[in-house]
Design an enzyme around this catalytic site. Structure first.
Site, short mmCIF file in Angstrom:
data_model
loop_
_atom_site.label_atom_id
_atom_site.label_comp_id
_atom_site.label_asym_id
_atom_site.label_seq_id
_atom_site.Cartn_x
_atom_site.Cartn_y
_atom_site.Cartn_z
N CYS A 2 0.82 -1.22 0.00
CA CYS A 2 0.00 0.00 0.00
C CYS A 2 0.85 1.27 0.00
CB CYS A 2 -0.88 0.06 1.23
SG CYS A 2 -1.89 -1.39 1.48
N ARG A 27 5.21 0.06 -5.76
CA ARG A 27 5.12 -0.76 -4.55
C ARG A 27 4.17 -1.95 -4.73
NH1 ARG A 27 6.61 2.55 0.15
NH2 ARG A 27 5.17 1.42 1.46
N TRP A 74 -3.05 -2.58 -1.42
CA TRP A 74 -2.68 -3.96 -1.74
C TRP A 74 -3.51 -4.81 -0.77
CZ3 TRP A 74 -0.31 -8.24 0.58
CH2 TRP A 74 0.23 -9.19 -0.31
N ASN A 100 -1.96 1.89 5.79
CA ASN A 100 -1.10 0.77 5.37
C ASN A 100 -0.88 -0.09 6.59
OD1 ASN A 100 -0.82 2.24 3.07
ND2 ASN A 100 1.39 2.58 3.26
N GLY A 101 -0.88 -1.39 6.42
CA GLY A 101 -0.61 -2.27 7.56
C GLY A 101 -1.82 -3.13 7.88
N GLU A 485 17.62 -17.47 -7.80
CA GLU A 485 17.27 -16.09 -8.15
C GLU A 485 16.77 -16.01 -9.59
OE1 GLU A 485 16.57 -13.52 -6.63
OE2 GLU A 485 16.85 -11.88 -8.02
N LYS A 489 13.08 -14.68 -10.65
CA LYS A 489 12.85 -13.58 -11.61
C LYS A 489 11.83 -14.00 -12.66
CE LYS A 489 13.96 -10.97 -9.93
NZ LYS A 489 14.52 -10.95 -8.66
N GLU A 492 8.26 -14.39 -11.11
CA GLU A 492 7.70 -13.11 -10.64
C GLU A 492 7.10 -12.30 -11.78
OE1 GLU A 492 10.18 -11.23 -6.94
OE2 GLU A 492 11.26 -11.41 -8.82
N HIS A 508 16.56 -36.01 -7.50
CA HIS A 508 15.69 -36.46 -6.41
C HIS A 508 14.27 -35.92 -6.57
CE1 HIS A 508 19.12 -38.23 -4.48
NE2 HIS A 508 19.76 -37.09 -4.60
N LYS A 607 6.46 -4.32 -3.73
CA LYS A 607 7.90 -4.01 -3.64
C LYS A 607 8.35 -4.02 -2.20
CE LYS A 607 11.82 -2.76 -5.33
NZ LYS A 607 12.55 -3.91 -5.91
C1 G6P Z 1 9.10 -8.50 -1.95
C2 G6P Z 1 9.72 -8.06 -3.25
C3 G6P Z 1 10.98 -8.85 -3.53
C4 G6P Z 1 11.94 -8.71 -2.36
C5 G6P Z 1 11.29 -9.12 -1.04
C6 G6P Z 1 12.14 -8.75 0.14
O1 G6P Z 1 8.60 -9.78 -2.07
O2 G6P Z 1 8.80 -8.24 -4.31
O3 G6P Z 1 11.61 -8.36 -4.70
O4 G6P Z 1 13.08 -9.48 -2.59
O5 G6P Z 1 10.04 -8.45 -0.88
O6 G6P Z 1 12.23 -7.35 0.21
P1 G6P Z 1 13.38 -6.54 0.89
O7 G6P Z 1 13.00 -5.11 0.66
O8 G6P Z 1 13.38 -6.91 2.34
O9 G6P Z 1 14.66 -6.91 0.23
#
Ligand code: G6P
Length: 612
Positions: A2, A27, A74, A100-101, A485, A489, A492, A508, A607
């Site tokens: 949010c 965000r 959100w 937010n929260g 990673e 990517k 996501e 496995h 984000k």
């Molecule tokens: C969210 C974002 C990710 C990020 C994760 C941790 O899920 O979409 O891209 O890696 O949070 O966020 P941080 O700000 O703690 O690295």
């Protein structure tokens, strides 16, 4: 997650709020709304969807007002529809709130309020909070700010809120607990936001609220007090953020811009901290805690998402170079499982945003148990760097694309420097190796640049796999976190199901999935595990899987087996993550663009995850 933006001053609030909401879009959100105060009226417009949907909806309506607030939601409580979008009204529609929260005790409060005759129009916890505030306002016959303070004293949970009152068009109230609020201080005007990006073009002077603080902006004056009613002097800081840093600068997407920024951002993360010529390495942030690190019996790394993957690279580095046992924890698991912690444990919390609720909670828990907490964060002044004993910023600059790219490489670079400094202090690394690694580190930005030059070839490769339904990413040693990673990517931003696996572990389970339609991306660079990875590639080929291999420049062996190879410049095995992740970022990016996905704001993702 949010986003909040609010304005009070002499200008028209609506354009500032809408532009601010657009700056906060990165965000992640699923509905948006605004409230504007004008001539004794409060006009609220809200809409599921994007800020552009809200703008269309508001067209032709009353948009005047010098005070107002906006929100991108959100969804947590209640689905993302118009009704649940913020702002929310109080019972008598005098007050409205954005939030937010999560208010954890909202259900009990809602029941109590219902029995007093309150009716609710949404499924949100937020609406309960503003009803609760209004209930106190009337019952206790106090000012709005006092009602807010009293109400927040009863709240369990996390919040960043802004409240407006129809009765008081010169007043704006904001408060925070575990969810950030920044107040921008202009000349006879104030801006309130959940991060500095909506504020930076208007003023560089900001006040970050601390947990349990309430800001009251009333008739051009800002006062801050705690929910215990202690008055605080607002500490005005200067923002370092530049406006250009949060704009696309000619790229189609923030993500692409951020991928391309990496030669620079990796360099920035190391700038002033190392000099290979003189063999100098100094991480100012750990200077005071060097002894603690060197004597630590154990290092625990807490993080989420991509930052967790950077933590995994750090585990390999710290064990390899410093001979200290390391555990890498998902912050969300760590915080709830009564972990065993000792006073001589060092906890490293890694976070791009510095606001991730689970990581923050893990830090608080570790602090209570007496551990030393070190932060590796990107956003300067965020909650995590403020909650840790010491730390190092990654200096990657603002990362707007939801899928993390440059923040990851900057985290890995900084964690490498930390490992090297501790190794040197502990004497677990020879001077020659230390110097070699410093020299190699300085060469990384140019090597990343070289990989970026292959963008067109990677785009062509992406076109071949754009219709895949699944993908497997394999790596061993330092290549394993990269595989995780890479898979993250892809899923996501393109919504293709992808899994990262240790290459040997593939047999496995995931091997059952391999057929001639399955792309298998393998980190197969020269290094300690090279021959083993080659064997794993053969296992995939024997099942007709399609191999996309990331290989070291000049490789001849893997080329004969793989369907496609992407060459990366040779570097030391332990620095391979910094270079090998780049083609995987580009590959995911192009696939997502070709599939018509919203690359910078993938569905459902946020984000900055400020709720647990
Ligand atoms: C969210 C974002 C990710 C990020 C994760 C941790 O899920 O979409 O891209 O890696 O949070 O966020 P941080 O700000 O703690 O690295």
């Amino acid at each position: 997650m949010c986003g909040i933006v609010a304005y009070i001053g002499k200008r028209q609030a609506y354009p500032i709020i809408v532009k601010g909401l657009q700056r906060l879009e990165y965000r992640g959100y699923d509905s948006a709304g605004v409230a504007l105060l004008h001539q004794g009226q409060m006009n609220i417009y809200k809409k599921a969807g994007k800020v552009t949907d809200l703008i269309k909806f508001a067209e032709g309506k009353e948009l005047n007002g010098n005070i107002g607030m906006g929100h991108t939601r959100w969804a947590t409580h209640g689905e993302p529809n118009d009704r649940n979008a913020h702002p929310h009204w109080s019972e008598s529609t005098i007050f409205s709130i954005i939030h937010n929260g999560i208010i954890e005790n909202y259900a009990a409060l809602k029941e109590a309020l219902k029995s007093k005759g309150h009716t609710f129009t949404s499924d949100t916890d937020t609406e309960v909070l503003i009803h609760f505030i209004e209930d106190i306002y009337y019952a206790e016959k106090v000012s709005l700010e006092e009602a807010v303070r009293l109400a927040l004293g009863e709240i369990v949970g996390a919040y960043a809120i802004v409240i407006l009152s129809k009765q008081d068009p010169h007043k704006l109230i904001a408060a925070r607990r575990a969810s950030p609020i920044v107040v921008g201080v202009g000349t006879d005007e104030f801006f309130v936001a959940s991060d500095a990006s909506p504020i930076v073009e208007y003023t560089k002077n900001v006040v970050y609220l601390n947990d349990n603080e309430i800001a009251l902006i009333d008739n051009g004056k800002l006062t801050v007090k705690t929910i215990e009613n202690q008055v605080k002097t607002p500490y005005i800081q200067e923002l370092e953020l530049q406006l250009e840093a949060i704009e696309k600068g000619g790229y189609d997407h923030f993500m692409l811009k951020e991928i391309y920024e990496q030669p620079r951002s990796i360099w920035d993360s190391m700038r002033g901290r190392l000099d290979a010529k003189t063999g100098h390495l100094r991480m100012g942030g750990i200077a005071e805690f060097e002894g603690k690190f060197a004597n630590a019996k154990r290092i625990i790394i807490c993080a989420c998402g991509t930052s967790w993957h950077a933590g995994l690279v750090a585990e390999y580095l710290l064990e390899d170079l410093c001979r200290i046992p390391v555990e890498v924890e998902y912050a969300s698991e760590f915080r709830y499982r009564n972990p065993v912690l000792f006073e001589d444990d060092v906890v490293i919390a890694i976070s791009q945003s510095g606001e991730t609720a689970d990581t923050l909670a893990a830090i608080e828990l570790a602090k209570q148990k007496g551990a030393t907490i070190f932060g590796v964060c990107n956003v300067v002044g965020a909650s995590i760097p403020r909650a840790t004993h010491a730390g190092a910023y990654t200096h990657a600059g603002p990362e707007i694309g939801v899928a993390s790219t440059k923040a990851f490489t900057a985290q890995v670079a900084v964690l490498t420097l930390i490992a090297l400094q501790i190794a040197q202090k502990k004497g677990t690394i020879t001077e020659t190796r230390f110097r070699t690694l410093l020299t190699e580190l300085e060469a990384i930005p140019a090597k990343v640049e070289a990989v970026l030059k292959q963008n067109d070839a990677i785009k062509e490769l992406a076109a071949r796999y754009v219709d895949s339904n699944n993908a497997l990413y394999l790596g061993r040693g330092y290549g394993f976190p990269v595989a995780l990673e890479g898979a993250l990517k892809l899923k996501e931003i393109s919504y293709i199901h992808a899994e990262g696996y240790p290459a040997a572990e593939m047999k496995h389970g995931p091997i059952a999935l391999i057929d001639d339609a399955m792309p298998v991306v393998v980190i197969a660079t020269k290094g300690a595990n090279f021959e083993k990875v080659v064997s794993n590639i053969q296992e995939v080929k024997a099942r007709k899987g399609r191999i996309i291999a990331i290989v070291t420049e000049g490789d001849k062996e893997v080329r004969t087996m793989a369907d496609h190879v992407i060459e990366i410049p040779e570097t030391d095995d332990i620095l391979v993550p910094l270079v090998s992740v780049i083609p995987l970022q580009l590959f995911s990016y192009h696939i997502a663009v070709m599939r018509g996905c919203n690359v910078d704001q993938p569905r459902n993702l946020a984000k900055s995850v400020t709720v647990e």
